[in-house]
Design a protein around this motif. Structure first.
Motif, PDB file in Angstrom:
ATOM      1  N   TRP A  21       0.818  -1.214   0.000  1.00 50.38           N
ATOM      2  CA  TRP A  21       0.000   0.000   0.000  1.00 50.38           C
ATOM      3  C   TRP A  21       0.851   1.264   0.000  1.00 50.38           C
ATOM      4  O   TRP A  21       0.591   2.203  -0.756  1.00 50.38           O
ATOM      5  N   LEU A  22       1.858   1.298   0.850  1.00 49.37           N
ATOM      6  CA  LEU A  22       2.699   2.492   0.929  1.00 49.37           C
ATOM      7  C   LEU A  22       3.437   2.744  -0.384  1.00 49.37           C
ATOM      8  O   LEU A  22       3.514   3.883  -0.861  1.00 49.37           O
ATOM      9  N   LYS A  23       3.981   1.682  -0.956  1.00 54.41           N
ATOM     10  CA  LYS A  23       4.688   1.861  -2.230  1.00 54.41           C
ATOM     11  C   LYS A  23       3.717   2.199  -3.357  1.00 54.41           C
ATOM     12  O   LYS A  23       4.056   2.981  -4.250  1.00 54.41           O
ATOM     13  N   GLY A  24       2.513   1.652  -3.321  1.00 55.56           N
ATOM     14  CA  GLY A  24       1.508   1.998  -4.326  1.00 55.56           C
ATOM     15  C   GLY A  24       1.159   3.476  -4.278  1.00 55.56           C
ATOM     16  O   GLY A  24       1.099   4.160  -5.309  1.00 55.56           O
ATOM     17  N   ILE A  25       0.937   3.986  -3.065  1.00 66.13           N
ATOM     18  CA  ILE A  25       0.641   5.415  -2.901  1.00 66.13           C
ATOM     19  C   ILE A  25       1.828   6.257  -3.364  1.00 66.13           C
ATOM     20  O   ILE A  25       1.662   7.273  -4.049  1.00 66.13           O
ATOM     21  N   LEU A  26       3.025   5.832  -3.002  1.00 67.99           N
ATOM     22  CA  LEU A  26       4.240   6.544  -3.413  1.00 67.99           C
ATOM     23  C   LEU A  26       4.357   6.610  -4.929  1.00 67.99           C
ATOM     24  O   LEU A  26       4.623   7.674  -5.494  1.00 67.99           O
ATOM     25  N   TYR A  27       4.147   5.484  -5.598  1.00 69.41           N
ATOM     26  CA  TYR A  27       4.288   5.455  -7.056  1.00 69.41           C
ATOM     27  C   TYR A  27       3.221   6.289  -7.753  1.00 69.41           C
ATOM     28  O   TYR A  27       3.510   6.979  -8.743  1.00 69.41           O
ATOM     29  N   VAL A  28       2.000   6.262  -7.254  1.00 63.90           N
ATOM     30  CA  VAL A  28       0.932   7.076  -7.853  1.00 63.90           C
ATOM     31  C   VAL A  28       1.247   8.559  -7.670  1.00 63.90           C
ATOM     32  O   VAL A  28       1.132   9.353  -8.620  1.00 63.90           O
ATOM     33  N   ALA A  29       1.656   8.959  -6.462  1.00 63.97           N
ATOM     34  CA  ALA A  29       1.989  10.359  -6.208  1.00 63.97           C
ATOM     35  C   ALA A  29       3.149  10.816  -7.091  1.00 63.97           C
ATOM     36  O   ALA A  29       3.124  11.920  -7.653  1.00 63.97           O
ATOM     37  N   THR A  30       4.148   9.969  -7.246  1.00 64.91           N
ATOM     38  CA  THR A  30       5.294  10.302  -8.095  1.00 64.91           C
ATOM     39  C   THR A  30       4.863  10.486  -9.540  1.00 64.91           C
ATOM     40  O   THR A  30       5.258  11.459 -10.192  1.00 64.91           O
ATOM     41  N   ALA A  31       4.049   9.571 -10.041  1.00 56.11           N
ATOM     42  CA  ALA A  31       3.587   9.664 -11.429  1.00 56.11           C
ATOM     43  C   ALA A  31       2.774  10.932 -11.656  1.00 56.11           C
ATOM     44  O   ALA A  31       2.960  11.632 -12.665  1.00 56.11           O
ATOM     45  N   VAL A  32       1.899  11.264 -10.721  1.00 58.14           N
ATOM     46  CA  VAL A  32       1.073  12.470 -10.858  1.00 58.14           C
ATOM     47  C   VAL A  32       1.950  13.716 -10.897  1.00 58.14           C
ATOM     48  O   VAL A  32       1.776  14.588 -11.753  1.00 58.14           O
ATOM     49  N   ILE A  33       2.917  13.808  -9.996  1.00 59.53           N
ATOM     50  CA  ILE A  33       3.782  14.988  -9.952  1.00 59.53           C
ATOM     51  C   ILE A  33       4.653  15.084 -11.201  1.00 59.53           C
ATOM     52  O   ILE A  33       4.830  16.174 -11.763  1.00 59.53           O
ATOM     53  N   ILE A  34       5.168  13.963 -11.671  1.00 62.24           N
ATOM     54  CA  ILE A  34       5.997  13.994 -12.882  1.00 62.24           C
ATOM     55  C   ILE A  34       5.162  14.398 -14.094  1.00 62.24           C
ATOM     56  O   ILE A  34       5.586  15.231 -14.904  1.00 62.24           O
ATOM     57  N   VAL A  35       3.971  13.837 -14.232  1.00 62.62           N
ATOM     58  CA  VAL A  35       3.115  14.181 -15.376  1.00 62.62           C
ATOM     59  C   VAL A  35       2.701  15.653 -15.324  1.00 62.62           C
ATOM     60  O   VAL A  35       2.812  16.378 -16.323  1.00 62.62           O
ATOM     61  N   LEU A  36       2.234  16.119 -14.166  1.00 60.14           N
ATOM     62  CA  LEU A  36       1.814  17.515 -14.057  1.00 60.14           C
ATOM     63  C   LEU A  36       2.979  18.471 -14.261  1.00 60.14           C
ATOM     64  O   LEU A  36       2.841  19.491 -14.949  1.00 60.14           O
ATOM     65  N   GLY A  37       4.140  18.169 -13.687  1.00 64.60           N
ATOM     66  CA  GLY A  37       5.308  19.022 -13.860  1.00 64.60           C
ATOM     67  C   GLY A  37       5.762  19.082 -15.311  1.00 64.60           C
ATOM     68  O   GLY A  37       6.106  20.157 -15.819  1.00 64.60           O
ATOM     69  N   THR A  38       5.734  17.950 -15.986  1.00 62.35           N
ATOM     70  CA  THR A  38       6.109  17.907 -17.402  1.00 62.35           C
ATOM     71  C   THR A  38       5.128  18.725 -18.239  1.00 62.35           C
ATOM     72  O   THR A  38       5.539  19.482 -19.127  1.00 62.35           O
ATOM     73  N   LEU A  39       3.835  18.593 -17.938  1.00 63.56           N
ATOM     74  CA  LEU A  39       2.838  19.387 -18.659  1.00 63.56           C
ATOM     75  C   LEU A  39       3.045  20.883 -18.443  1.00 63.56           C
ATOM     76  O   LEU A  39       2.926  21.678 -19.384  1.00 63.56           O
ATOM     77  N   VAL A  40       3.349  21.280 -17.226  1.00 65.49           N
ATOM     78  CA  VAL A  40       3.579  22.698 -16.944  1.00 65.49           C
ATOM     79  C   VAL A  40       4.773  23.213 -17.739  1.00 65.49           C
ATOM     80  O   VAL A  40       4.709  24.284 -18.343  1.00 65.49           O
ATOM     81  N   ILE A  41       5.838  22.459 -17.769  1.00 63.62           N
ATOM     82  CA  ILE A  41       7.038  22.913 -18.475  1.00 63.62           C
ATOM     83  C   ILE A  41       6.783  23.055 -19.971  1.00 63.62           C
ATOM     84  O   ILE A  41       7.192  24.040 -20.593  1.00 63.62           O
ATOM     85  N   PHE A  42       6.076  22.097 -20.576  1.00 62.19           N
ATOM     86  CA  PHE A  42       5.917  22.124 -22.030  1.00 62.19           C
ATOM     87  C   PHE A  42       4.666  22.846 -22.526  1.00 62.19           C
ATOM     88  O   PHE A  42       4.569  23.149 -23.707  1.00 62.19           O
ATOM     89  N   THR A  43       3.715  23.121 -21.659  1.00 61.30           N
ATOM     90  CA  THR A  43       2.511  23.829 -22.102  1.00 61.30           C
ATOM     91  C   THR A  43       2.433  25.226 -21.519  1.00 61.30           C
ATOM     92  O   THR A  43       1.412  25.887 -21.647  1.00 61.30           O
ATOM     93  N   PHE A  44       3.504  25.684 -20.883  1.00 63.41           N
ATOM     94  CA  PHE A  44       3.517  27.011 -20.263  1.00 63.41           C
ATOM     95  C   PHE A  44       3.297  28.077 -21.322  1.00 63.41           C
ATOM     96  O   PHE A  44       3.997  28.127 -22.331  1.00 63.41           O
TER      97      PHE A  44
END
Length: 155
Positions: A113-136
């Motif tokens: 459970w802890l690693k699942g939550i960690l991986y989901v949070a990491t994926a969300v932050i990486i996707v959102l951060g990448t979108l911000v950088i390239f769609t700014f």
């Protein structure tokens, strides 16, 4: 004086049902260990380059504003730099937290459970951060398509 034996720190404390499987994951753990060392070196270079460009060049901290970021991200080199910094920092931190979870979570279900939550949070932050950088878009407009104060719009 009697000869006393000191038990291992966790001996007798862990219920046998919580013992980890004896299977070896050495190859993955070795790659994770190597990644931490290489990404750490790369992160030092990326972070100090980021700090130098943002704080030492130009007006320093007083020059950091929306326009500064807009000008910086207009250059693909800085987009790549910040993207590499985001991805490496998130993956480096995630790998470190994964190791801590493996070390301290005693129950297998808790680790999952802890690693699942960690991986989901990491994926969300990486996707959102990448979108911000390239769609700014530095040209902010209101509902009537009029540029907002401080917006950087090229004609």
């Amino acid at each position: 004086m009697a000869n006393t034996e000191i038990q291992a720190p966790r001996s007798g404390r862990i219920d046998p049902k919580y013992n980890r499987a004896k299977t070896s994951r050495g190859s993955f753990e070795m790659l994770a260990w190597l990644f931490m060392r290489l990404s750490g070196v790369a992160l030092v270079v990326l972070i100090f380059g980021h700090l130098f460009a943002n704080l030492m060049v130009g007006d320093g901290i007083n020059g950091l504003d929306f326009g500064f970021v807009a000008g910086k991200w207009a250059d693909p080199v800085w987009q790549f730099w910040d993207l590499a910094l985001l991805w490496l920092a998130m993956l480096h931190g995630t790998n470190g937290i994964r190791t801590i979870i493996n070390d301290y979570a005693e129950k297998a279900l808790t680790r999952v459970w802890l690693k699942g939550i960690l991986y989901v949070a990491t994926a969300v932050i990486i996707v959102l951060g990448t979108l911000v950088i390239f769609t700014f878009d530095p040209c902010l407009v209101d509902a009537n398509n009029v540029p907002l104060p401080g917006a950087i719009c090229h004609a």
